[in-house]
Design an enzyme around this catalytic site. Sequence first.
Site, mmCIF file in Angstrom:
data_model
loop_
_atom_site.group_PDB
_atom_site.id
_atom_site.type_symbol
_atom_site.label_atom_id
_atom_site.label_comp_id
_atom_site.label_asym_id
_atom_site.label_seq_id
_atom_site.Cartn_x
_atom_site.Cartn_y
_atom_site.Cartn_z
ATOM 1 N N ASN A 119 -40.947 -129.085 43.647
ATOM 2 C CA ASN A 119 -41.989 -128.420 42.874
ATOM 3 C C ASN A 119 -41.405 -127.195 42.181
ATOM 4 O O ASN A 119 -41.649 -126.064 42.561
ATOM 5 C CB ASN A 119 -43.151 -128.034 43.794
ATOM 6 C CG ASN A 119 -44.368 -127.609 43.019
ATOM 7 O OD1 ASN A 119 -44.536 -126.433 42.742
ATOM 8 N ND2 ASN A 119 -45.203 -128.552 42.672
ATOM 9 N N GLY A 165 -45.871 -125.067 45.506
ATOM 10 C CA GLY A 165 -44.634 -124.528 44.980
ATOM 11 C C GLY A 165 -44.860 -123.737 43.703
ATOM 12 O O GLY A 165 -45.992 -123.559 43.245
ATOM 13 N N ARG A 194 -44.465 -124.404 40.577
ATOM 14 C CA ARG A 194 -45.181 -125.091 39.502
ATOM 15 C C ARG A 194 -46.666 -125.187 39.826
ATOM 16 O O ARG A 194 -47.516 -125.002 38.966
ATOM 17 C CB ARG A 194 -44.617 -126.476 39.243
ATOM 18 C CG ARG A 194 -45.218 -127.084 37.983
ATOM 19 C CD ARG A 194 -44.593 -128.405 37.626
ATOM 20 N NE ARG A 194 -45.026 -128.913 36.363
ATOM 21 C CZ ARG A 194 -46.270 -129.169 35.996
ATOM 22 N NH1 ARG A 194 -47.262 -128.906 36.808
ATOM 23 N NH2 ARG A 194 -46.559 -129.663 34.815
ATOM 24 N N CYS A 195 -46.988 -125.487 41.070
ATOM 25 C CA CYS A 195 -48.391 -125.588 41.467
ATOM 26 C C CYS A 195 -49.128 -124.258 41.294
ATOM 27 O O CYS A 195 -50.327 -124.243 41.043
ATOM 28 C CB CYS A 195 -48.516 -126.017 42.923
ATOM 29 S SG CYS A 195 -48.244 -127.762 43.203
ATOM 30 N N MET A 196 -48.404 -123.170 41.473
ATOM 31 C CA MET A 196 -49.050 -121.861 41.430
ATOM 32 C C MET A 196 -49.062 -121.228 40.040
ATOM 33 O O MET A 196 -49.392 -120.063 39.892
ATOM 34 C CB MET A 196 -48.377 -120.920 42.424
ATOM 35 C CG MET A 196 -48.679 -121.325 43.850
ATOM 36 S SD MET A 196 -48.140 -120.102 45.011
ATOM 37 C CE MET A 196 -46.400 -120.427 45.050
#
Length: 151
Positions: free
Chosen positions: A94, A137, A139-141
Amino acid sequence: MAFDIPKTRAYMHLDTVFTMVDYDQFTIFHKIESPLDVYSIRKGSSDHLQITYEADDLSAILKKYLHLPAVNLIPCGNGDPIAAGREQWNDGSNTLAISPGKVVCYNRNYVTNEALRQNNIEVLEFESYELSRGRGGPRCMSMPLVRENLH
């Protein structure tokens, strides 16, 4: 493209197991490759969607739709099954691409980060003590709302 990933908690979103890090390079968690079903989706006649199952392996599909001579799948954990499992749990795949070939990653995924560097990806690391406990991760955040056209 639509990616039908296995429906397990470990593979919550596509970007937790597969992320584009450059025009022709991707991080990938190896356990999704063989159960991964990929579909192409196009606008058909009368505004209906034309959905086609892609029978090739992931590399061939990506080459075809990205019009590239080759793609490089960089395995989370650099191919080591123990490191891959550990770093997948800590969002090793991620990564947040901030420009082609330049990514932001958790520092705790040192094997995957080194694999990225070996593939000429610039890795910017940050400490993730509390963030990684929340199960997401870099990218998710993040949620880029506006992006500059890179072409």
